[in-house]
Design a protein around this motif. Structure first.
Motif, PDB file in Angstrom:
ATOM      1  N   ARG A 107     -30.599 -62.756  -5.838  1.00  0.00           N
ATOM      2  CA  ARG A 107     -30.958 -62.051  -7.071  1.00  0.00           C
ATOM      3  C   ARG A 107     -29.708 -61.319  -7.567  1.00  0.00           C
ATOM      4  N   PRO A 111     -38.218 -59.299 -14.424  1.00  0.00           N
ATOM      5  CA  PRO A 111     -39.574 -59.584 -13.938  1.00  0.00           C
ATOM      6  C   PRO A 111     -40.069 -60.990 -14.298  1.00  0.00           C
ATOM      7  N   ASP A 156     -39.749 -63.453 -11.426  1.00  0.00           N
ATOM      8  CA  ASP A 156     -40.357 -63.186 -10.126  1.00  0.00           C
ATOM      9  C   ASP A 156     -41.199 -64.347  -9.601  1.00  0.00           C
TER      10      ASP A 156
END
Length: 170
Positions: A36, A19, A22
């Motif tokens: 990713r 995260p 992001d």
């Protein structure tokens, strides 16, 4: 930020699925190809064409004692995998504690192939990565090498010291 980087320069960036990546990933995706991956270290960005890798660490990840064995092991593993590695230490403001952490990390990895960079914001993270990745990418590094060679030649050719040395030898 877009004015600092050439919009025609486009590269692929492999980004961890953590995260923490992001927000930088969203900014990078505006101009670059993004992949990713779960197979790279958490919070890392890899620019395969330039051979550079970046590990993003927030200073909150460090304990009060400035020793975080798990984090240091993660950094060491990152360095083992990536030959041209950069550690991005992110903090909104750099006060005494932040500079102490920065200094501690630099001292811990002194003499290693890890370069440590302080960054404040996500924009700083992306800008720093792109500048380094572009400068070290194959066509750009060759152009830079040619420009440096031309500059050295120009300096030598126009140096008064060089002229005097040539006169003495002749």
């Amino acid at each position: 930020m877009a004015s600092d980087t050439n919009p025609s320069w486009k590269t692929t960036v492999i980004i961890s699925t953590s995260p923490q990546c992001d927000e930088p990933s969203q900014i990078l995706a505006q101009q670059h190809r993004i992949r990713r991956s779960d197979n790279i270290l958490s919070s890392s960005f890899v620019f395969p064409l330039s051979g550079t890798a970046f590990l993003l660490v927030t200073l909150e990840d460090f304990s009060a004692k400035l020793e975080n064995t798990e984090l240091f092991e993660r950094i060491e593993k990152f360095m083992e995998v990536h030959r041209n590695s950069f550690l991005l230490l992110q903090a909104p403001v750099y006060g005494k504690r932040e500079w102490d952490i920065f200094s501690s990390v630099q001292n811990r990895f002194l003499g290693c192939n890890l370069r440590v960079m302080p960054v404040h914001s996500t924009a700083d993270v992306v800008k720093g990565m792109l500048i380094i990745a572009k400068a070290t990418s194959k066509p750009n590094v060759e152009n830079l090498r040619d420009q440096m060679s031309l500059a050295c030649t120009h300096i030598v050719d126009h140096s008064s010291v060089w002229g005097m040395l040539q006169e003495i030898q002749f």
